[in-house]
Design an enzyme around this catalytic site. Structure first.
Site, PDB file in Angstrom:
ATOM      1  N   HIS A  32       0.851  -1.199   0.000  1.00  0.00           N
ATOM      2  CA  HIS A  32       0.000   0.000   0.000  1.00  0.00           C
ATOM      3  C   HIS A  32       0.876   1.235   0.000  1.00  0.00           C
ATOM      4  O   HIS A  32       1.785   1.349   0.819  1.00  0.00           O
ATOM      5  CB  HIS A  32      -0.918   0.024   1.221  1.00  0.00           C
ATOM      6  N   ASP A  85     -15.739   2.604   7.396  1.00  0.00           N
ATOM      7  CA  ASP A  85     -14.675   3.512   6.970  1.00  0.00           C
ATOM      8  C   ASP A  85     -15.171   4.453   5.890  1.00  0.00           C
ATOM      9  O   ASP A  85     -14.868   5.649   5.904  1.00  0.00           O
ATOM     10  CB  ASP A  85     -13.475   2.725   6.448  1.00  0.00           C
ATOM     11  N   ARG A  92     -15.441  12.848   7.445  1.00  0.00           N
ATOM     12  CA  ARG A  92     -14.175  13.556   7.709  1.00  0.00           C
ATOM     13  C   ARG A  92     -13.921  14.603   6.642  1.00  0.00           C
ATOM     14  O   ARG A  92     -13.437  15.698   6.934  1.00  0.00           O
ATOM     15  CB  ARG A  92     -13.010  12.561   7.758  1.00  0.00           C
ATOM     16  N   SER A 121      -8.038   4.025   9.019  1.00  0.00           N
ATOM     17  CA  SER A 121      -8.786   3.893   7.767  1.00  0.00           C
ATOM     18  C   SER A 121      -8.045   2.976   6.795  1.00  0.00           C
ATOM     19  O   SER A 121      -8.615   2.025   6.242  1.00  0.00           O
ATOM     20  CB  SER A 121      -8.978   5.293   7.152  1.00  0.00           C
ATOM     21  N   LYS A 149      -9.073  -1.351   5.853  1.00  0.00           N
ATOM     22  CA  LYS A 149      -9.328  -1.875   4.504  1.00  0.00           C
ATOM     23  C   LYS A 149      -8.314  -2.951   4.131  1.00  0.00           C
ATOM     24  O   LYS A 149      -8.665  -3.959   3.520  1.00  0.00           O
ATOM     25  CB  LYS A 149      -9.300  -0.716   3.494  1.00  0.00           C
TER      26      LYS A 149
END
Lengths: 435, 435
Positions: free
Chosen positions: B82, B161, B168, B183, B187
């Protein structure tokens, strides 16, 4: 500016312009800014605070969200008094008629009780027929004729405050000095007054438990008022025990009428005189404190204060005979029960909040805004700080209608008292006066 | 616990129990807790932070708000990568096929671009027919057959989320390390992976502009992952200039295919090798770094990585001929325009965010989530930090379809470069690796 950009500035500790605050409050009021953005800003304000300029703009924007009363038809300088709330605080009921009798019109818009604190409206509604929901026109007429009127918040005064308050209640953003202060002042400035006396309570039964926080609140309130061009005096007064002897609704109204009839407890009388004298000075009818005190005393002795109250009750739809026979005309509870002390000693501390809770548990107050109250119930305090007690002496008398509510109230009363060995010096009634 | 009581605890800097966090996230997810209470808590978390235990509970609760994929049908340790987002970052497209070719299955669930950063899904969708909206079953099947699959967030993974992120975005609570980290990790943990490599970007084109904040984010991400029982390695890598030469969608995909075909720019190749080697180690197919690097290089040399990508494109509905003829099969913009330098000097700084903005202005990215993008447009960088430039040298080539968009993009490119007098040492590609 987009709401999220404004929230970001406050989140990061920056200062918002008056224009931006005005847009935000107007948006919250109209519903164009959703509650979740208002909630995020409220939390940012809670944690970051507001500068003096922001505070004034915030209060001003809330004020401008609704109508501002025009009391110019009533001659003289209009002066109100606001208390931050305590237990047994029925000063408004004594004070407003006495000031009116001395020539200072008092347009008073009050609130209802919640939790351990009582509300002026609830106390007045113990009087059979008394209406606190007058129209604005009737309110102004009553101030003109009686010299005082005592009503509830109308929906067109500072509506943004009502909306924000409801949101603060469910987002843990109530206990913020800037938010409390701007909420109070937006409503008071909407009354169209010339000057204001603030009674900021400090102690176990007050919202502010310590002098420092209370002073901060008082200074914040005074600042907003003065920057809005009003004369404001704040008193920091003791709330480490209930004011007077009575806690409830009918019994507090009875005690207030006792003051107007020349009786009543010393502490309640003393505070009424001091706050009232300041109102006469701010109202321009007196130039020095001794003269002002003497005028208030005279209005009490002569019964002109009582007559003003009678006229106000009459004009607001209530039974005026209560002023002559409060014990007979106000509702009374079916049962009495004395809570007695176990052990002996000197009263070293009273948790006045627990006394307020006890009254609420009997039905005199509300746990939540939609609760109904019983005007007849409450309690009479039998002791004060510093009193020496023998075993079995009564602490308080409970007045109640529902036997099932007694035990919890009795436990709350008992838990409120702490006895000690030695002599105890009671706190002063007034800690400070901020001119 | 009532939501307002939980908000109060966080507001005052206290710690919330895992149980209470779980109830809150579940309530937000189901809608039983209104947005305004969620917004107030988000702001309190923004300003007060979350402890390690709270972070884990928060991510876990968001994870549990939806489905957790079961990839046990696919043999081997599943590893994902990621990136926190940058400009020109097409590493996923190079890396996943190479790791798959080395025996490490890569189940990759990615996002779309927003603002100046691109998104893996947008790049893939430049391939004619390519579908990123596979069902979960098709996703698992593709990972099994191709060794990799690249899809978008499905509505049943960590739905809390998605809801909190939307909130947010409009309450100025995006830039919070605990909220960002939980967050991301909720995921990633929902993918059913065994291990994760994180590429936390630092610099002018990254979300985190300085190394300290980036390290804090990396440590927070690693902590959540490890406490959830996953192996996690975080790389802090440079984003003070775009990665590789291409910025856009079709052109980035073309550059990634170049890497798989044995070409491509050095920096992109180097980062692909380093991150890929770590994935092989975490995936258990290699024990030391040199061996892992050699395996990745071999998969590139031999073309087995390219074959994995071809298979993935095919299984996901795309035209597999792009891997043989990327220039011919991927969309191309109608016009090219070189932005040239005015003056001369050494490239001392590049505002990579402005390069990303330039690509967005041409249509390669989104200003807001509902914007449509043009896969054909973008830009090719002609210079890197430390390059010496003569007057009139090209800085970047713009690829565009709409003439009216060119001027603003050109201005953004020009504003991104700062030239200096002397020799400039380019930053390292990798700053730190947190094991």
């Amino acid at each position: 500016m987009r709401p999220q950009d404004l929230i970001r500035i406050k989140r990061d500790g920056g200062e918002l312009s008056a224009e931006v605050i005005g847009e935000f409050i107007a948006g919250v009021s109209s519903g164009s800014i959703p509650d979740y953005q208002a909630a995020a800003l409220l939390m940012a304000v809670f944690l970051r605070g507001l500068t003096e300029a922001e505070l004034s703009a915030w209060a001003e924007a809330m004020l401008r969200s609704g109508r501002v009363l025009d009391l110019s038809a009533v001659p003289g300088r209009k002066v109100d008094k606001h208390s931050t709330g305590g237990v047994g605080d029925k000063v408004s009921l004594c004070l407003a008629p006495l000031c009116a009798a001395c020539g200072v019109p008092v347009p008073m818009i009050s609130g209802r009780g919640l939790g351990h604190t009582g509300g002026t409206l609830d106390k007045l509604e113990a009087i059979p027929g008394f209406r606190t929901d007058l129209s604005v026109d009737a309110f102004i007429r009553t101030v003109g004729e009686a010299g005082l009127a005592l009503i509830g918040q109308t929906s067109d005064l500072a509506p943004a405050d009502r909306k924000l308050y409801a949101l603060r209640d469910v987002t843990a953003t109530v206990e913020s000095i800037p938010l409390i202060a701007s909420s109070i002042m937006s409503k008071k400035l909407a009354e169209g007054i010339d000057a204001l006396v603030l009674d900021v309570k400090v102690g176990s039964g007050a919202f502010m438990k310590d002098l420092e926080r209370a002073r901060e609140l008082a200074e914040t309130l005074c600042g907003i008022g003065r920057r809005a061009g009003k004369q404001v005096t704040a008193f920091l007064t003791d709330m480490n025990q209930p004011l007077g002897r009575e806690v409830g609704n009918a019994n507090e109204t009875r005690e207030a009428i006792d003051i107007l009839r020349g009786g009543g407890p010393d502490d309640l009388l003393d505070l009424t005189l001091q706050l009232g004298a300041e109102m006469l000075i701010l109202g321009g009818v007196s130039n020095d404190l001794d003269d002002a005190l003497e005028r208030i005393r005279k209005a009490r002795r002569s019964g002109t204060g009582l007559e003003r109250f009678r006229r106000c009750v009459e004009l607001q739809g209530g039974d005026p005979r209560v002023v002559d026979d409060p014990a007979g005309r106000l509702p009374r509870a079916l049962h009495q029960h004395a809570v007695t002390v176990q052990g002996a000693g000197t009263v070293a501390a009273i948790d006045a909040e627990q006394i307020g809770v006890a009254a609420m548990l009997l039905g005199a107050g509300r746990r939540s805004v939609e609760d109904r109250i019983d005007h007849a119930v409450g309690l009479t305090m039998c002791v004060r700080l510093g009193d020496e007690l023998r075993t079995g002496a009564p602490l308080a008398i409970l007045h109640y209608n529902d036997e099932s509510r007694r035990a919890a109230a009795e436990a709350a009363v008992r838990s409120a008292f702490r006895l000690g060995p030695g002599p105890v010096t009671p706190p002063p009634l007034v800690y400070e006066i901020l001119h």
